[in-house]
Enzyme design. Structure first.
Site, PDB file in Angstrom:
ATOM      1  N   ASN A  53      35.830  54.226  37.019  1.00 60.20           N
ATOM      2  CA  ASN A  53      36.069  53.483  35.494  1.00 60.20           C
ATOM      3  C   ASN A  53      34.937  53.044  34.732  1.00 60.20           C
ATOM      4  O   ASN A  53      34.689  52.282  34.689  1.00 60.20           O
ATOM      5  CB  ASN A  53      37.487  52.548  36.249  1.00 60.20           C
ATOM      6  CG  ASN A  53      37.913  51.837  34.524  1.00 60.20           C
ATOM      7  OD1 ASN A  53      37.306  52.929  34.012  1.00 60.20           O
ATOM      8  ND2 ASN A  53      38.976  51.287  34.288  1.00 60.20           N
ATOM      9  N   CYS A 101      39.922  50.323  27.882  1.00 62.05           N
ATOM     10  CA  CYS A 101      39.745  52.102  27.895  1.00 62.05           C
ATOM     11  C   CYS A 101      40.481  52.599  27.111  1.00 62.05           C
ATOM     12  O   CYS A 101      40.553  53.608  27.448  1.00 62.05           O
ATOM     13  CB  CYS A 101      40.739  51.980  30.162  1.00 62.05           C
ATOM     14  SG  CYS A 101      39.333  50.424  30.436  1.00 62.05           S
ATOM     15  N   HIS A 152      42.687  58.843  31.490  1.00 65.17           N
ATOM     16  CA  HIS A 152      41.229  58.056  31.654  1.00 65.17           C
ATOM     17  C   HIS A 152      41.929  57.944  33.443  1.00 65.17           C
ATOM     18  O   HIS A 152      42.665  57.306  34.134  1.00 65.17           O
ATOM     19  CB  HIS A 152      41.779  56.477  31.195  1.00 65.17           C
ATOM     20  CG  HIS A 152      41.187  55.304  31.408  1.00 65.17           C
ATOM     21  ND1 HIS A 152      40.181  55.357  31.281  1.00 65.17           N
ATOM     22  CD2 HIS A 152      41.996  54.098  32.415  1.00 65.17           C
ATOM     23  CE1 HIS A 152      39.429  54.425  32.006  1.00 65.17           C
ATOM     24  NE2 HIS A 152      40.117  53.415  32.701  1.00 65.17           N
TER      25      HIS A 152
HETATM   26  O1  UT7 Z   1      40.841  51.104  33.224  1.00 63.29           O
HETATM   27  C1  UT7 Z   1      42.042  49.300  33.193  1.00 63.29           C
HETATM   28  C2  UT7 Z   1      43.031  49.711  34.304  1.00 63.29           C
HETATM   29  N1  UT7 Z   1      42.886  49.073  34.637  1.00 63.29           N
HETATM   30  C3  UT7 Z   1      42.967  50.091  35.862  1.00 63.29           C
HETATM   31  O2  UT7 Z   1      44.481  50.689  35.902  1.00 63.29           O
HETATM   32  C4  UT7 Z   1      43.596  49.191  37.254  1.00 63.29           C
HETATM   33  C5  UT7 Z   1      44.415  49.203  37.774  1.00 63.29           C
HETATM   34  N2  UT7 Z   1      44.349  48.494  39.421  1.00 63.29           N
HETATM   35  C6  UT7 Z   1      44.124  48.663  40.867  1.00 63.29           C
HETATM   36  O3  UT7 Z   1      43.597  50.004  40.319  1.00 63.29           O
HETATM   37  C7  UT7 Z   1      43.511  48.401  42.073  1.00 63.29           C
HETATM   38  O4  UT7 Z   1      45.067  47.405  41.794  1.00 63.29           O
HETATM   39  C8  UT7 Z   1      42.780  47.546  42.624  1.00 63.29           C
HETATM   40  C9  UT7 Z   1      42.221  48.939  42.811  1.00 63.29           C
HETATM   41  C10 UT7 Z   1      42.463  47.047  41.709  1.00 63.29           C
HETATM   42  C11 UT7 Z   1      43.621  47.262  43.570  1.00 63.29           C
HETATM   43  O5  UT7 Z   1      44.423  47.873  44.434  1.00 63.29           O
HETATM   44  P1  UT7 Z   1      45.137  46.754  45.725  1.00 63.29           P
HETATM   45  O6  UT7 Z   1      45.547  47.843  46.164  1.00 63.29           O
HETATM   46  O7  UT7 Z   1      46.081  47.145  44.386  1.00 63.29           O
HETATM   47  O8  UT7 Z   1      44.987  45.836  46.180  1.00 63.29           O
HETATM   48  P2  UT7 Z   1      45.007  44.230  45.876  1.00 63.29           P
HETATM   49  O9  UT7 Z   1      44.887  43.549  45.020  1.00 63.29           O
HETATM   50  O10 UT7 Z   1      46.733  43.726  46.054  1.00 63.29           O
HETATM   51  O11 UT7 Z   1      44.156  43.919  47.219  1.00 63.29           O
HETATM   52  C12 UT7 Z   1      44.795  43.969  48.554  1.00 63.29           C
HETATM   53  C13 UT7 Z   1      44.273  43.409  49.592  1.00 63.29           C
HETATM   54  C14 UT7 Z   1      43.898  42.022  49.118  1.00 63.29           C
HETATM   55  O12 UT7 Z   1      43.182  41.307  50.599  1.00 63.29           O
HETATM   56  P3  UT7 Z   1      45.151  40.589  51.065  1.00 63.29           P
HETATM   57  O13 UT7 Z   1      44.759  39.246  50.153  1.00 63.29           O
HETATM   58  O14 UT7 Z   1      45.811  40.879  50.849  1.00 63.29           O
HETATM   59  O15 UT7 Z   1      43.932  40.174  51.978  1.00 63.29           O
HETATM   60  C15 UT7 Z   1      42.298  41.558  48.890  1.00 63.29           C
HETATM   61  O16 UT7 Z   1      41.429  40.313  48.536  1.00 63.29           O
HETATM   62  O17 UT7 Z   1      42.454  44.122  49.628  1.00 63.29           O
HETATM   63  C16 UT7 Z   1      41.221  42.604  48.764  1.00 63.29           C
HETATM   64  N3  UT7 Z   1      40.507  43.777  48.043  1.00 63.29           N
HETATM   65  C17 UT7 Z   1      39.462  44.334  48.909  1.00 63.29           C
HETATM   66  N4  UT7 Z   1      39.269  44.563  49.981  1.00 63.29           N
HETATM   67  C18 UT7 Z   1      37.915  45.152  49.887  1.00 63.29           C
HETATM   68  C19 UT7 Z   1      40.450  44.092  46.347  1.00 63.29           C
HETATM   69  N5  UT7 Z   1      39.280  44.512  46.621  1.00 63.29           N
HETATM   70  C20 UT7 Z   1      38.540  44.634  47.439  1.00 63.29           C
HETATM   71  C21 UT7 Z   1      37.507  45.517  47.911  1.00 63.29           C
HETATM   72  N6  UT7 Z   1      36.855  45.716  49.359  1.00 63.29           N
HETATM   73  N7  UT7 Z   1      36.959  45.703  47.007  1.00 63.29           N
END
Ligand code: UT7
Length: 326
Positions: free
Chosen positions: A283, A116, A253
């Site tokens: 992204n 990225c 980005h």
């Molecule tokens: O370009 C390269 C760099 N990449 C990035 O910058 C990405 C950086 N990270 C992010 O943007 C965020 O961390 C994400 C969007 C990937 C995830 O958001 P988050 O607020 O950090 O969520 P999380 O990973 O802590 O997950 C929270 C909950 C989990 O459920 P439990 O364990 O709390 O029950 C996940 O399983 O959200 C769940 N979850 C989803 N739920 C519905 C994860 N993905 C999804 C989804 N739909 N698509």
């Protein structure tokens, strides 16, 4: 004062494949909702390349538009740098394929792989040629088909990425070496290879012999993003003798709207200066900055003379920032 050559951006262009995939459509494939994706990321839709579109095809479309904007033709191009992590083939470089498809003369062509952060890395690599007088007309292209790397059973990643390409034309322009000159003014690039496991693809030619799928510990990448991106931005500003108040447009980005806002707030940057396309593009890895840049040039926000701050972070982990006077 001695004359100093700078790499000036003289044209920008972009291409998005026509197929649009909404959050609603993804909710029929994995256990997710439009509400979750929108709230956590700001993404509403993304573009997906057709099965018969290679990443070089996307790159060529963007490059043609950038050349037209610069008043150049493929015959003028002597250097092509493509930032991509989703190459057509393991080799040759996608840049070599783009050279053939565009019909450019024999010149220099190679890829830069910084995921990225690829566009920011590629711009600074190309600057090494242009600002030393070794290229008179250079294409820097960020092009990706990230949807090809998705594990469509992993809701934590497959909803986040899209396909597209953006390109700029760089030409040497003589200046005074001041931060008011046109061109790439300063940059700060970083890589921390110890953080590989946070974001990677689990395949490759010398390990599994397969292409692999993208794996990400999203929330750990998120925590890393805001702090480290801000540090690299501050380093690039300091090198240039500029402050955040001098920046006209912030072109980050486009990974997650919460990251864009987090970085802008940390730096005290007015949110009206942040170019945001994450809602419509998701992204697109190395393509996201030139896609956002192109959108804001096309709608008249970004104008000649503006100071642009670009930043990115991705697999590696790599990250970095650069300052460009348009
Ligand atoms: O370009 C390269 C760099 N990449 C990035 O910058 C990405 C950086 N990270 C992010 O943007 C965020 O961390 C994400 C969007 C990937 C995830 O958001 P988050 O607020 O950090 O969520 P999380 O990973 O802590 O997950 C929270 C909950 C989990 O459920 P439990 O364990 O709390 O029950 C996940 O399983 O959200 C769940 N979850 C989803 N739920 C519905 C994860 N993905 C999804 C989804 N739909 N698509």
């Amino acid at each position: 004062m001695t004359e100093v050559l700078r790499s000036a951006i003289t044209g920008v262009g972009a291409y998005l494949p026509p197929d649009v995939v909404t959050n609603e459509a993804l909710s029929k494939i994995v256990d997710t909702t439009d509400e979750w994706i929108t709230e956590r990321t700001g993404i509403r839709r993304r573009h997906r390349a057709a099965d018969d579109q290679a990443v070089s095809d996307l790159a060529v479309e963007a490059a043609r538009k950038a050349l037209e904007a610069a008043g150049k033709t493929p015959a003028d191009v002597d250097l092509i740098v493509v930032a991509t992590t989703t190459a057509d083939l393991t080799f040759p470089a996608t840049a070599a394929i783009v050279q053939r498809k565009l019909g450019c003369p024999v010149g220099i062509a190679f890829d830069v792989q910084a995921v990225c952060s690829g566009f920011v890395y590629a711009l600074t690599v190309a600057d090494g040629f242009v600002a030393r007088g070794n290229s008179q007309c250079c294409l820097v292209i960020g092009a990706e088909t990230m949807t090809r790397l998705m594990d469509w059973t992993d809701r934590g990643t497959c909803v986040l990425f899209g396909d597209g390409a953006g390109a700029v034309v760089l030409e040497p322009v003589a200046g005074q070496g001041a931060n008011t000159d046109k061109g790439l003014i300063s940059f700060a690039l970083r890589c921390d290879g110890t953080k590989q496991d946070l974001l990677y693809v689990d395949g490759g030619p010398s390990t599994t012999g397969t292409v692999g799928k993208l794996r990400m510990a999203g929330n750990q990448v998120f925590k890393h993003a805001v702090i480290n991106i801000s540090e690299s931005i501050e380093a690039a500003l300091e090198k240039a003798g500029l402050t955040i108040a001098d920046v006209d447009w912030f072109i980050p980005h486009q990974a997650n709207q919460r990251i864009l806002h987090g970085v802008a707030n940390r730096l005290g940057l007015d949110e009206n200066k942040v170019i945001q396309t994450v809602a419509d593009h998701a992204n697109t890895s190395a393509a996201s900055i030139p896609l956002a840049f192109s959108a804001a040039v096309d709608d008249g926000r970004i104008k000649p003379g503006d100071l642009l701050l670009m930043e990115a972070m991705g697999g590696g982990l790599t990250w970095g920032a650069c300052l460009v006077r348009l």
